[in-house]
Write a protein that holds these residues in place. Structure first.
Motif, PDB file in Angstrom:
ATOM      1  N   ALA A 129      11.682  13.719   9.276  1.00  0.00           N
ATOM      2  CA  ALA A 129      11.497  13.024   8.007  1.00  0.00           C
ATOM      3  C   ALA A 129      10.052  13.136   7.536  1.00  0.00           C
ATOM      4  O   ALA A 129       9.792  13.366   6.348  1.00  0.00           O
ATOM      5  CB  ALA A 129      11.887  11.551   8.152  1.00  0.00           C
ATOM      6  N   ARG A 130       9.107  12.979   8.453  1.00  0.00           N
ATOM      7  CA  ARG A 130       7.687  13.117   8.084  1.00  0.00           C
ATOM      8  C   ARG A 130       7.395  14.508   7.531  1.00  0.00           C
ATOM      9  O   ARG A 130       6.680  14.661   6.538  1.00  0.00           O
ATOM     10  CB  ARG A 130       6.795  12.847   9.298  1.00  0.00           C
ATOM     11  CG  ARG A 130       6.739  11.396   9.727  1.00  0.00           C
ATOM     12  CD  ARG A 130       5.699  11.182  10.820  1.00  0.00           C
ATOM     13  NE  ARG A 130       5.827   9.850  11.357  1.00  0.00           N
ATOM     14  CZ  ARG A 130       6.557   9.533  12.415  1.00  0.00           C
ATOM     15  NH1 ARG A 130       7.218  10.485  13.059  1.00  0.00           N
ATOM     16  NH2 ARG A 130       6.630   8.292  12.841  1.00  0.00           N
ATOM     17  N   ALA A 131       7.928  15.520   8.185  1.00  0.00           N
ATOM     18  CA  ALA A 131       7.702  16.893   7.733  1.00  0.00           C
ATOM     19  C   ALA A 131       8.293  17.121   6.344  1.00  0.00           C
ATOM     20  O   ALA A 131       7.663  17.755   5.483  1.00  0.00           O
ATOM     21  CB  ALA A 131       8.299  17.879   8.732  1.00  0.00           C
ATOM     22  N   THR A 138      -0.951  17.527   6.469  1.00  0.00           N
ATOM     23  CA  THR A 138      -0.996  17.733   7.917  1.00  0.00           C
ATOM     24  C   THR A 138      -1.030  16.403   8.657  1.00  0.00           C
ATOM     25  O   THR A 138      -0.332  16.218   9.663  1.00  0.00           O
ATOM     26  CB  THR A 138      -2.231  18.570   8.297  1.00  0.00           C
ATOM     27  OG1 THR A 138      -2.139  19.854   7.654  1.00  0.00           O
ATOM     28  CG2 THR A 138      -2.298  18.789   9.801  1.00  0.00           C
ATOM     29  N   LEU A 139      -1.847  15.465   8.182  1.00  0.00           N
ATOM     30  CA  LEU A 139      -1.923  14.147   8.818  1.00  0.00           C
ATOM     31  C   LEU A 139      -0.569  13.440   8.774  1.00  0.00           C
ATOM     32  O   LEU A 139      -0.172  12.786   9.744  1.00  0.00           O
ATOM     33  CB  LEU A 139      -2.988  13.291   8.127  1.00  0.00           C
ATOM     34  CG  LEU A 139      -4.442  13.716   8.332  1.00  0.00           C
ATOM     35  CD1 LEU A 139      -5.366  12.847   7.477  1.00  0.00           C
ATOM     36  CD2 LEU A 139      -4.839  13.600   9.797  1.00  0.00           C
ATOM     37  N   LEU A 140       0.137  13.579   7.659  1.00  0.00           N
ATOM     38  CA  LEU A 140       1.452  12.957   7.539  1.00  0.00           C
ATOM     39  C   LEU A 140       2.436  13.586   8.523  1.00  0.00           C
ATOM     40  O   LEU A 140       3.174  12.883   9.225  1.00  0.00           O
ATOM     41  CB  LEU A 140       1.959  13.089   6.102  1.00  0.00           C
ATOM     42  CG  LEU A 140       3.362  12.551   5.790  1.00  0.00           C
ATOM     43  CD1 LEU A 140       3.542  11.135   6.314  1.00  0.00           C
ATOM     44  CD2 LEU A 140       3.620  12.603   4.292  1.00  0.00           C
ATOM     45  N   LYS A 141       2.435  14.907   8.611  1.00  0.00           N
ATOM     46  CA  LYS A 141       3.330  15.593   9.546  1.00  0.00           C
ATOM     47  C   LYS A 141       3.053  15.180  10.983  1.00  0.00           C
ATOM     48  O   LYS A 141       3.972  15.038  11.790  1.00  0.00           O
ATOM     49  CB  LYS A 141       3.154  17.112   9.417  1.00  0.00           C
ATOM     50  CG  LYS A 141       3.727  17.732   8.159  1.00  0.00           C
ATOM     51  CD  LYS A 141       3.473  19.230   8.152  1.00  0.00           C
ATOM     52  CE  LYS A 141       3.950  19.874   6.863  1.00  0.00           C
ATOM     53  NZ  LYS A 141       3.637  21.335   6.843  1.00  0.00           N
ATOM     54  N   GLU A 142       1.780  15.000  11.315  1.00  0.00           N
ATOM     55  CA  GLU A 142       1.380  14.699  12.698  1.00  0.00           C
ATOM     56  C   GLU A 142       1.356  13.204  12.989  1.00  0.00           C
ATOM     57  O   GLU A 142       0.845  12.783  14.020  1.00  0.00           O
ATOM     58  CB  GLU A 142       0.007  15.314  12.975  1.00  0.00           C
ATOM     59  CG  GLU A 142       0.007  16.839  12.887  1.00  0.00           C
ATOM     60  CD  GLU A 142      -1.375  17.444  13.110  1.00  0.00           C
ATOM     61  OE1 GLU A 142      -2.350  16.657  13.208  1.00  0.00           O
ATOM     62  OE2 GLU A 142      -1.474  18.679  13.184  1.00  0.00           O
ATOM     63  N   SER A 200       0.849  -1.196   0.000  1.00  0.00           N
ATOM     64  CA  SER A 200       0.000   0.000   0.000  1.00  0.00           C
ATOM     65  C   SER A 200       0.881   1.242   0.000  1.00  0.00           C
ATOM     66  O   SER A 200       2.087   1.191   0.287  1.00  0.00           O
ATOM     67  CB  SER A 200      -0.920   0.016   1.225  1.00  0.00           C
ATOM     68  OG  SER A 200      -0.168   0.216   2.410  1.00  0.00           O
ATOM     69  N   LEU A 201       0.254   2.387  -0.282  1.00  0.00           N
ATOM     70  CA  LEU A 201       0.979   3.652  -0.278  1.00  0.00           C
ATOM     71  C   LEU A 201       1.460   4.016   1.123  1.00  0.00           C
ATOM     72  O   LEU A 201       2.592   4.456   1.305  1.00  0.00           O
ATOM     73  CB  LEU A 201       0.075   4.756  -0.817  1.00  0.00           C
ATOM     74  CG  LEU A 201      -0.159   4.766  -2.327  1.00  0.00           C
ATOM     75  CD1 LEU A 201      -1.315   5.684  -2.677  1.00  0.00           C
ATOM     76  CD2 LEU A 201       1.107   5.217  -3.044  1.00  0.00           C
ATOM     77  N   THR A 202       0.575   3.855   2.105  1.00  0.00           N
ATOM     78  CA  THR A 202       0.962   4.209   3.473  1.00  0.00           C
ATOM     79  C   THR A 202       2.130   3.342   3.947  1.00  0.00           C
ATOM     80  O   THR A 202       3.028   3.829   4.629  1.00  0.00           O
ATOM     81  CB  THR A 202      -0.229   4.064   4.439  1.00  0.00           C
ATOM     82  OG1 THR A 202      -0.800   2.759   4.311  1.00  0.00           O
ATOM     83  CG2 THR A 202      -1.286   5.103   4.142  1.00  0.00           C
ATOM     84  N   HIS A 203       2.117   2.083   3.569  1.00  0.00           N
ATOM     85  CA  HIS A 203       3.217   1.203   3.954  1.00  0.00           C
ATOM     86  C   HIS A 203       4.516   1.663   3.302  1.00  0.00           C
ATOM     87  O   HIS A 203       5.587   1.604   3.922  1.00  0.00           O
ATOM     88  CB  HIS A 203       2.898  -0.238   3.557  1.00  0.00           C
ATOM     89  CG  HIS A 203       3.895  -1.242   4.049  1.00  0.00           C
ATOM     90  ND1 HIS A 203       5.030  -1.572   3.334  1.00  0.00           N
ATOM     91  CD2 HIS A 203       3.942  -1.977   5.188  1.00  0.00           C
ATOM     92  CE1 HIS A 203       5.721  -2.470   4.010  1.00  0.00           C
ATOM     93  NE2 HIS A 203       5.091  -2.728   5.143  1.00  0.00           N
ATOM     94  N   ALA A 204       4.447   2.122   2.053  1.00  0.00           N
ATOM     95  CA  ALA A 204       5.647   2.612   1.356  1.00  0.00           C
ATOM     96  C   ALA A 204       6.200   3.849   2.052  1.00  0.00           C
ATOM     97  O   ALA A 204       7.418   3.984   2.233  1.00  0.00           O
ATOM     98  CB  ALA A 204       5.310   2.914  -0.096  1.00  0.00           C
ATOM     99  N   ILE A 205       5.308   4.770   2.448  1.00  0.00           N
ATOM    100  CA  ILE A 205       5.759   5.983   3.142  1.00  0.00           C
ATOM    101  C   ILE A 205       6.389   5.624   4.485  1.00  0.00           C
ATOM    102  O   ILE A 205       7.446   6.145   4.858  1.00  0.00           O
ATOM    103  CB  ILE A 205       4.583   6.962   3.341  1.00  0.00           C
ATOM    104  CG1 ILE A 205       4.060   7.453   1.989  1.00  0.00           C
ATOM    105  CG2 ILE A 205       5.006   8.151   4.196  1.00  0.00           C
ATOM    106  CD1 ILE A 205       2.764   8.241   2.070  1.00  0.00           C
ATOM    107  N   GLU A 206       5.739   4.726   5.209  1.00  0.00           N
ATOM    108  CA  GLU A 206       6.275   4.299   6.508  1.00  0.00           C
ATOM    109  C   GLU A 206       7.630   3.619   6.351  1.00  0.00           C
ATOM    110  O   GLU A 206       8.517   3.773   7.204  1.00  0.00           O
ATOM    111  CB  GLU A 206       5.286   3.352   7.185  1.00  0.00           C
ATOM    112  CG  GLU A 206       4.037   4.060   7.695  1.00  0.00           C
ATOM    113  CD  GLU A 206       2.966   3.103   8.160  1.00  0.00           C
ATOM    114  OE1 GLU A 206       3.092   1.893   7.885  1.00  0.00           O
ATOM    115  OE2 GLU A 206       2.008   3.559   8.803  1.00  0.00           O
TER     116      GLU A 206
END
Length: 221
Positions: free
Chosen positions: A119-121, A159-163, A99-105
């Motif tokens: 890194a998230r920011a 915003t959700l990604l940053k937080e 999934s996309l979220t798994h790739a970002i994580e």
């Protein structure tokens, strides 16, 4: 037991992909391919890794407008790509992930814990969009059709990604995010089944969230 321990410790992404494979002949073939590509082969790629380091070390001096990268393997590569993207280079990154979220994580986890918020920011500012796909058997029994997952970097998603609230991504992408052109894998599977492009049984085989997809099939929208 040792192989299981090693995969759980060092190859958790590969193990997750293998566990998502179907329990049939085609699934066994796909699991074997994933195992060879992501577990056996990497142990033989020391020279290739050295070559990648040389390439990444010169990218910042190339002045390219667009680059395409196949996978990212460590924090330094991730940082180089983030900085290139932030500097105006369009970066297309291809990754093997469920999934996309798994790739970002996966990218964030390359960084030590104390640097992951930074890194998230940085990723939230650099990432403009992304998509993933799972190939499904068409009802014509002759072809394959992709169930897509599409992410767009709206202000809310950034915003959700940053937080560190990516656990909300999936519901938003399949719900309110549809107005912005987003969708999640299960919403895409349901749409394909509704169009009779795939069967519900095929959709259930391809999802990594069977309980959520059952609920989605039972809903009215």
């Amino acid at each position: 037991e040792f192989m299981k321990f090693e995969m759980e410790r060092d190859y958790s992404e590969t193990l997750l992909l293998i566990r998502c494979c179907n329990n049939d002949l085609e699934g066994a073939k796909e699991a074997a391919r994933l195992f060879c590509k992501n577990y056996e082969v990497p142990s033989r790629l020391e020279n290739s890794i050295k070559d990648r380091k040389r390439v990444f070390s010169t990218l910042t001096n190339q002045g390219a407008d667009v680059i395409l990268v196949d996978e990212v393997h460590n924090m330094q590569e991730a940082m180089d790509l983030i900085l290139l993207s932030s500097g105006g280079t369009t970066v297309f990154l291809k990754m093997i992930s469920p999934s996309l979220t798994h790739a970002i994580e996966k990218i964030i986890n390359f960084f030590p814990t104390e640097l992951q918020d930074n890194a998230r920011a940085l990723i939230a500012g650099a990432l403009e969009g992304g998509f993933s796909q799972v190939l499904c058997r068409h009802t014509d029994k002759k072809s394959l059709i992709p169930a897509m997952e599409i992410y767009k970097a709206t202000n809310n998603m950034r915003t959700l990604l940053k937080e560190n609230k990516m656990n909300q991504f999936y519901q938003i992408m399949g719900g309110s995010g549809r107005e912005a052109g987003m969708t999640n894998q299960d919403a895409s599977l349901k749409a394909l089944a509704k169009q009779n492009a795939i069967t519900k049984e095929e959709a259930m085989l391809r999802t990594c969230r069977p309980e959520e997809l059952k609920k989605l099939f039972a809903s009215t929208y």
